[in-house]
Every structure is written in C-alpha cells, then in structure tokens.
Design a protein around this motif. Structure first.
Motif, mmCIF file in Angstrom:
data_model
loop_
_atom_site.group_PDB
_atom_site.id
_atom_site.type_symbol
_atom_site.label_atom_id
_atom_site.label_comp_id
_atom_site.label_asym_id
_atom_site.label_seq_id
_atom_site.Cartn_x
_atom_site.Cartn_y
_atom_site.Cartn_z
ATOM 1 N N PHE A 46 4.946 13.446 -7.866
ATOM 2 C CA PHE A 46 4.085 13.919 -6.789
ATOM 3 C C PHE A 46 3.619 12.688 -6.017
ATOM 4 C CE2 PHE A 46 -0.080 14.960 -5.011
ATOM 5 C CZ PHE A 46 0.253 16.076 -4.253
ATOM 6 N N CYS A 47 3.519 12.827 -4.702
ATOM 7 C CA CYS A 47 3.139 11.691 -3.865
ATOM 8 C C CYS A 47 2.190 12.150 -2.758
ATOM 9 C CB CYS A 47 4.399 11.072 -3.258
ATOM 10 S SG CYS A 47 4.091 9.662 -2.189
ATOM 11 N N LYS A 57 4.570 18.195 2.854
ATOM 12 C CA LYS A 57 3.570 18.916 3.635
ATOM 13 C C LYS A 57 2.840 17.909 4.516
ATOM 14 C CE LYS A 57 4.005 22.757 1.106
ATOM 15 N NZ LYS A 57 5.341 22.701 0.592
ATOM 16 N N PHE A 58 2.842 18.155 5.832
ATOM 17 C CA PHE A 58 2.133 17.291 6.777
ATOM 18 C C PHE A 58 0.743 17.883 7.001
ATOM 19 C CE2 PHE A 58 6.667 16.903 7.653
ATOM 20 C CZ PHE A 58 6.821 15.533 7.469
ATOM 21 N N HIS A 78 0.464 7.021 -2.788
ATOM 22 C CA HIS A 78 0.187 7.003 -4.227
ATOM 23 C C HIS A 78 1.156 7.982 -4.879
ATOM 24 C CE1 HIS A 78 -2.200 6.429 -7.873
ATOM 25 N NE2 HIS A 78 -1.941 7.702 -8.104
ATOM 26 N N THR A 79 1.942 7.477 -5.841
ATOM 27 C CA THR A 79 2.940 8.299 -6.530
ATOM 28 C C THR A 79 2.592 8.408 -7.994
ATOM 29 O OG1 THR A 79 4.666 7.587 -5.003
ATOM 30 C CG2 THR A 79 5.393 8.535 -7.087
ATOM 31 N N THR A 94 -0.326 13.386 4.211
ATOM 32 C CA THR A 94 0.952 13.975 3.786
ATOM 33 C C THR A 94 0.959 14.083 2.271
ATOM 34 O OG1 THR A 94 1.999 12.766 5.608
ATOM 35 C CG2 THR A 94 3.463 13.782 4.033
ATOM 36 N N SER A 95 1.496 15.188 1.750
ATOM 37 C CA SER A 95 1.712 15.301 0.310
ATOM 38 C C SER A 95 3.164 15.714 0.085
ATOM 39 C CB SER A 95 0.753 16.316 -0.326
ATOM 40 O OG SER A 95 1.047 17.622 0.102
ATOM 41 N N ALA A 96 3.685 15.351 -1.064
ATOM 42 C CA ALA A 96 5.089 15.643 -1.351
ATOM 43 C C ALA A 96 5.312 15.763 -2.854
ATOM 44 C CB ALA A 96 5.983 14.534 -0.793
ATOM 45 N N SER A 97 6.265 16.589 -3.203
ATOM 46 C CA SER A 97 6.753 16.627 -4.579
ATOM 47 C C SER A 97 8.262 16.471 -4.501
ATOM 48 C CB SER A 97 6.363 17.932 -5.275
ATOM 49 O OG SER A 97 6.898 19.037 -4.595
ATOM 50 N N GLY A 98 8.810 15.811 -5.500
ATOM 51 C CA GLY A 98 10.236 15.550 -5.445
ATOM 52 C C GLY A 98 10.868 15.381 -6.808
#
Length: 182
Positions: A110-111, A82-83, A96-97, A121-125
């Motif tokens: 999660f990052c 997500k931007f 930060h992860t 920006t947020s991300a899950s992977g």
C-alpha cells in the motif's frame, strides 16, 4: 536502516529525465520516497499530472518491493490508484510505502503520496518477484517488452544478450524477451 535519502534514478530513463526519485528504508516493511514537482509535471489545469503521480508511485513502490524481495528484480502486476488531492510546482511529494505481505513470488503493498501533510494519492499494488541469479541490478525494476522475430528456440537459448527468461514467454518460436532498465 538509514535515515538518509538516496537518489535511485541513477541511470538514464524516464524517472531520471523527470527529476529523479529519492528513496530510503524506514524499516523492513516501510519505505519512503520523494520528488519535487516542476513545470514538466503539470497538466493543462496547472496541477501535477496524474500520469506523473502514477509513474512516481510505480518507481517508489516498485523500489520498495525490490528491496523487500532482497533486491531481486520485481515487475508491476497491478496498481490501483486513487487521486484524492492536488499539488503544484515547487511542492515536495513524499511517498510512504508499507509492505503488506511478501510471498516467494509476490509482494503486496500500500502506498500514499502526501503534499504539505495531506494525502493526495493512495495506491495498492502487487509486484512479481523475478527469480534470477543475483547480480548488480541496482535500484528500480524492469520493464518487459516482447519483440517479434524469426529465431529458433536454439538460437534464443544460445543468445548471450538475453539476460533472463520468463516461463511461457517464448511461444511458437516467435518472441524474444527484451529487458530494459527504468
């Protein structure tokens, strides 16, 4: 855990070409990485390109998965990004992860990327842990490519250039896995 950042982009490749990534472990389940935005990272609007931010997350969070998996190589299965905000030339981006869960075969994480203490920006992977014998793999992960060829299974099994295989990757004697460091 060391408080010092280390350069993880030590071998030629995409991230080294783009300025490199500094990385450090905060705890067994938390990691940080950072990079400085330069003009090559910008889009036509003059802000950091989403593709670069995606690559930065993939490299930094991928290294976190690699470390959480006991330095086993890991490959990205999924990465939902997500931007939220923007950054510009000269900005320091800090990632930060947090490792949410690790199984024998997968790492869930999660990052967040921050710029000037604001989330941009947020991300899950999810990363797949590749089971191979320990070696001097170094930081980072693997990108998998399949090249078409006309080799027999016997030729493939006896080829010393093939470093590892993924079950089911060789079907109908038409594919050889090729692994490239990034």
């Amino acid at each position: 855990m060391s408080n010092e950042f280390e350069q993880i982009s030590i071998k030629p490749g995409f991230m080294k070409h783009n300025g490199g990534v500094l990385f450090r472990a905060i705890s067994e389940n938390e990691y940080e990485f950072k990079s400085i935005i330069n003009e090559n990272h910008l889009n036509a609007a003059g802000i950091t390109h989403g593709g670069y931010l995606s690559a930065l997350i993939d490299a930094g969070a991928g290294t976190a998965a690699h470390r959480a998996a006991g330095n086993a190589p890991c490959v990205t299965i999924s990465l939902d990004i997500k931007f939220i905000g923007a950054s510009k030339v000269g900005d320091e981006i800090i990632g930060h992860t947090k490792i949410l869960k690790k199984t024998n075969t997968l790492v869930f994480l999660f990052c967040e990327l921050k710029c000037n203490d604001k989330i941009i920006t947020s991300a899950s992977g999810v990363w797949k842990i590749i089971k191979i014998k320990p070696s001097n793999l170094g930081p980072g992960g693997w990108t998998v490519y399949f090249l078409s060829c006309k080799k027999s299974i016997g030729d493939i099994k006896n080829n010393p250039k093939i470093e590892l295989s993924i079950p089911g990757a060789i079907k109908n004697k038409e594919f050889i896995p090729k692994y490239q460091r990034w």
